[in-house]
Design an enzyme around this catalytic site. Structure first.
Site, mmCIF file in Angstrom:
data_model
loop_
_atom_site.group_PDB
_atom_site.id
_atom_site.type_symbol
_atom_site.label_atom_id
_atom_site.label_comp_id
_atom_site.label_asym_id
_atom_site.label_seq_id
_atom_site.Cartn_x
_atom_site.Cartn_y
_atom_site.Cartn_z
ATOM 1 N NE ARG A 141 -0.183 0.070 4.956
ATOM 2 C CZ ARG A 141 -0.673 0.030 6.184
ATOM 3 N NH1 ARG A 141 -1.974 0.069 6.376
ATOM 4 N NH2 ARG A 141 0.123 -0.056 7.219
ATOM 5 C CD GLU A 143 -0.533 4.814 10.457
ATOM 6 O OE1 GLU A 143 0.159 4.040 9.776
ATOM 7 O OE2 GLU A 143 -0.767 4.641 11.662
ATOM 8 C CD GLU A 162 -4.736 3.108 12.384
ATOM 9 O OE1 GLU A 162 -3.761 2.369 12.643
ATOM 10 O OE2 GLU A 162 -4.958 3.558 11.257
HETATM 11 C C1 GLA Z 1 -1.311 1.577 10.860
HETATM 12 C C2 GLA Z 1 -2.293 1.681 9.702
HETATM 13 C C3 GLA Z 1 -3.382 0.655 9.761
HETATM 14 C C4 GLA Z 1 -2.804 -0.680 10.149
HETATM 15 C C5 GLA Z 1 -2.103 -0.557 11.477
HETATM 16 C C6 GLA Z 1 -1.549 -1.859 11.978
HETATM 17 O O1 GLA Z 1 -1.696 2.260 11.957
HETATM 18 O O2 GLA Z 1 -2.877 2.955 9.605
HETATM 19 O O3 GLA Z 1 -3.974 0.593 8.481
HETATM 20 O O4 GLA Z 1 -1.899 -1.081 9.172
HETATM 21 O O5 GLA Z 1 -1.022 0.316 11.314
HETATM 22 O O6 GLA Z 1 -0.897 -1.713 13.211
#
Ligand code: GLA
Ligand code: GLA
Length: 692
Positions: free
Chosen positions: A123, A162, A319
């Protein structure tokens, strides 16, 4: 802002106008058949979930081909969530470009320093500066915004995901072009750039802007200022991309707040979030615990820094994990109580939303072993029970929603510029760890039960009685003046080795270290004495420290300095017993009126610092707000609003801890035994006190 996201939205997800804490997760329904979605909503309601982030990785599903759009499934998801009383933080879906796009336009793929293409297959395989990528991404953003502008479930926009997690450094030709444009703005003339980059060294003088490149793989150490500028540029390029998405969203939905999830956590260094925060309507962060002896302190440190970046205002924990992750060498599960404690520690430091990656644990894909709110085992599981319990706790904590942080008396300065510059190559040591040094001070303060705010140099530093600026390496003239004024006005500045050494161009301040801070500190360092890995220099606390501490010996690692003191206002608080500069000063303090400036020339680590700090704190008349028996075992964080002060008491240990003498109306956690509040192992209690 966040507490009212759910209640003040024109449609409101559930019609209830009371401010509350948001609770939820990334929700990826496209990974599941539709019959699972109904079950998801039912379980979300059971857990107390009131917000989910949707669509983060949905580009290929929404736009299966360049001129083909499929919103039907997402309409369905949005409608179902709304009917279930759950708000949506809707992603712009641009985080992972679909295969049709990278096949048609491989020129959007990032390139590494050594010229390798970063291929699709995971990604975030896009260049932040690619005009082609931007055109396609913004087209999608516009479609999303137009489609869901008036959807009643929409409460916020989530730009990309992110930003910079995997693609912060791109060395492609697009990046080269954008880097040159950025440099033209910074320096105006080639002469300005040649001077700043010190190109008289190694025959690097540029005679045309087109000759300038990103610091690609080179035969030896690339130009340090070029490297530092490339770090600044790369952070700015992503910030600029964030603004581009945001501007489209604001044009179409001016009333819907926009955020993007930062990654203030160990291991993430490329994005200067202090400089991004003004671009969004509220700050969001992702945080994951990496096992380490200081990992709980690191969680608190990161949450605290996010609060600093957010100016003390509430922020959104976008998150974290219910239990194990999938991306560490060994992915340990959380122990009982840790899910809630980790979450509430973020709330203690200003989070008004607690969200996880992700709602339902994937059955396939790279993250199938990453924990979630609904694990592979299903809802009949300890994880889901803990998730439901946390939902109840967050409802009890609704009164704290919207409250801001009550400033501490100690501030720790965290500066991206110094972080980037101090850890570059061809330095006195490659072992310096900027973030670790800052964390060590924070750990030492936690051990003493003294509250501290982690702040960036943009904060109002004058509010702090003690200002700790570890490894403040880059000190432009204006910052040196500001810190001097701070001490002249009665502030107590503490700084360390490798501080004050260079200006904003990474040029050394001449005449002896610590350069820009030499006069303020009243010392002169002629030579650095870095220590080999494993070597130590013993340090003996001496005069100027409180009785009891004098004579105590502790060990320095990493660094020593050859310090001369010629200012009568400077006291030597500690001397080296061993190491390259035995008998010379190791820690000094200059008094200026009511203020002082202290220099610590070696790495003392959390234990050594908690031996030294009482002397520095006593001098500034700063003490612990916790009762004796709770110091070191309990972390205290304070939020406040017009209705009161909220004392968060977090048990850092695996034992019950009594906290005598702190009173208030209990909102959650803790039990009373003989009139004393007792925290359960890893437990958190929140007390409300009347506003003062
Ligand atoms: C990041 C990403 C998520 C996932 C988490 C896994 O925070 O934003 O999509 O991949 O890591 O820990
Ligand atoms: C070599 C080079 C010099 C200098 C030194 C540094 O000897 O010839 O230009 O780089 O290394 O140690």
């Amino acid at each position: 802002m966040i507490s009212t996201l759910l209640s003040q939205h024109p449609h409101g997800p559930d019609g209830d106008p009371t401010p509350r804490l948001a609770y939820g997760a990334d929700y990826n329904p496209e990974q599941w058949p539709r019959e699972v979605w109904q079950d998801d909503i039912r379980l979300m309601q059971e857990a107390g979930v009131n917000i989910v982030s949707v669509g983060i990785f949905s580009w290929a599903r929404i736009q299966p081909a360049e001129d083909e759009w499929d919103f039907a499934w997402l309409d369905d998801v949005m409608d179902l969530l709304h009917a279930g009383g759950i708000g949506v933080d809707l992603a712009t879906a641009t985080a992972s470009p679909p295969p049709w796009l990278t096949t048609a336009h491989p020129e959007i793929l990032p390139v590494t320093a050594s010229g390798e293409t970063v291929w699709p297959g995971a990604r975030q395989h896009w260049r932040p500066t690619s005009p082609v990528f931007r055109a396609h991404a913004l087209r999608l953003v516009r479609k999303m915004a137009e489609r869901y502008a008036h959807h009643p479930a929409l409460v916020a926009w989530h730009v990309s995901n992110e930003l910079g997690c995997h693609n912060v450094y791109d060395f492609s030709d697009d990046a080269a072009r954008a880097f040159r444009d950025w440099l033209r703005v910074r320096y105006s003339t080639l002469d300005g750039l040649n001077h700043a980059w010190g190109t008289a060294f190694w025959s690097q003088r540029y005679s045309d802007w087109e000759q300038i490149l990103p610091p690609r793989l080179a035969a030896s150490h690339p130009n340090p200022t070029q490297q530092l500028d490339f770090k600044r540029f790369s952070s700015d390029a992503l910030k600029e991309y964030l603004r581009a998405e945001r501007d489209v969203l604001r044009e179409i939905t001016p009333d819907v707040p926009v955020t993007t999830n930062f990654m203030v956590m160990g291991g993430t260094k490329g994005m200067n979030y202090a400089d991004w925060a003004d671009e969004i309507d509220f700050v969001s962060n992702d945080h994951y615990v990496v096992p380490d002896p200081q990992d709980r302190d690191e969680l608190s440190f990161s949450a605290n820094l996010v609060s600093g970046i957010s100016g003390g205002r509430p922020w959104f924990l976008m998150e974290h994990s219910t239990s194990a992750v999938n991306w560490q060498p060994v992915n340990v599960a959380k122990r009982p109580g840790e899910l809630a404690r980790d979450s509430l520690l973020h709330v203690a430091h200003g989070a008004d939303a607690v969200c996880f990656f992700q709602w339902r644990q994937s059955a396939a894909g790279a993250e199938k072993y990453h924990s979630a709110m609904v694990p592979h085992a299903g809802s009949d599981s300890d994880v889901f029970r803990a998730v439901t319990g946390l939902g109840r706790t967050l409802r009890e904590l609704a009164p704290v929603a919207g409250s801001t942080r009550e400033p501490a008396r100690v501030g720790i300065v965290f500066d991206w510029e110094s972080w980037w510059a101090s850890e570059q190559d061809s330095h006195p040591t490659s072992l310096l760890d900027y973030r670790r040094e800052a964390l060590d001070w924070y750990s030492a303060l936690l051990a003493l039960g003294v509250r501290a705010d982690v702040v960036t140099p943009r904060a109002d530093l004058d509010t702090y009685q003690v200002l700790i600026a570890p490894v403040l390496h880059v000190v432009p003239a204006a910052l040196a003046k500001q810190l001097t004024r701070y001490t002249e006005n009665g502030g107590h500045l503490v700084t360390t080795y490798f501080s004050g050494v260079v200006d904003e161009n990474d040029h050394v301040w001449l005449g002896g270290y610590p350069g820009a801070l030499r006069e303020l500190l009243g010392i002169r360092v002629e030579e650095f004495g870095p220590l080999l890995d494993g070597d130590t220099a013993d340090v003996r606390l001496g005069d100027g420290v409180p009785d009891g501490a004098a004579g105590r010996v502790t060990s320095g690692t990493l660094w020593t300095d050859r310090i001369s003191v010629d200012d009568p206002e400077v006291e030597v608080l500690a001397r080296y017993l061993t190491g390259p500069f035995a008998d010379r000063p190791a820690v000094t303090r200059r008094t200026l009126g009511r203020g002082s400036a202290t220099y610590v020339s070696t790495r003392l680590g959390p234990d050594g610092l908690s031996g030294l700090l009482p002397a520095l704190l006593a001098h500034a008349e700063v003490g612990s707000e916790l009762p004796d028996g709770a110091r070191g075992k309990v972390e205290l964080a304070v939020r406040r609003d017009a209705a009161g002060r909220y004392l968060f008491l977090v048990n850092r240990t695996d034992e019950p801890v009594p906290v005598a003498g702190l009173t208030g109306e209990p909102l959650t956690g803790g039990a009373e035994e003989d009139g004393t509040l007792v925290l359960s192992p890893r437990g958190v209690a929140v007390l409300r006190q009347p506003a003062t």
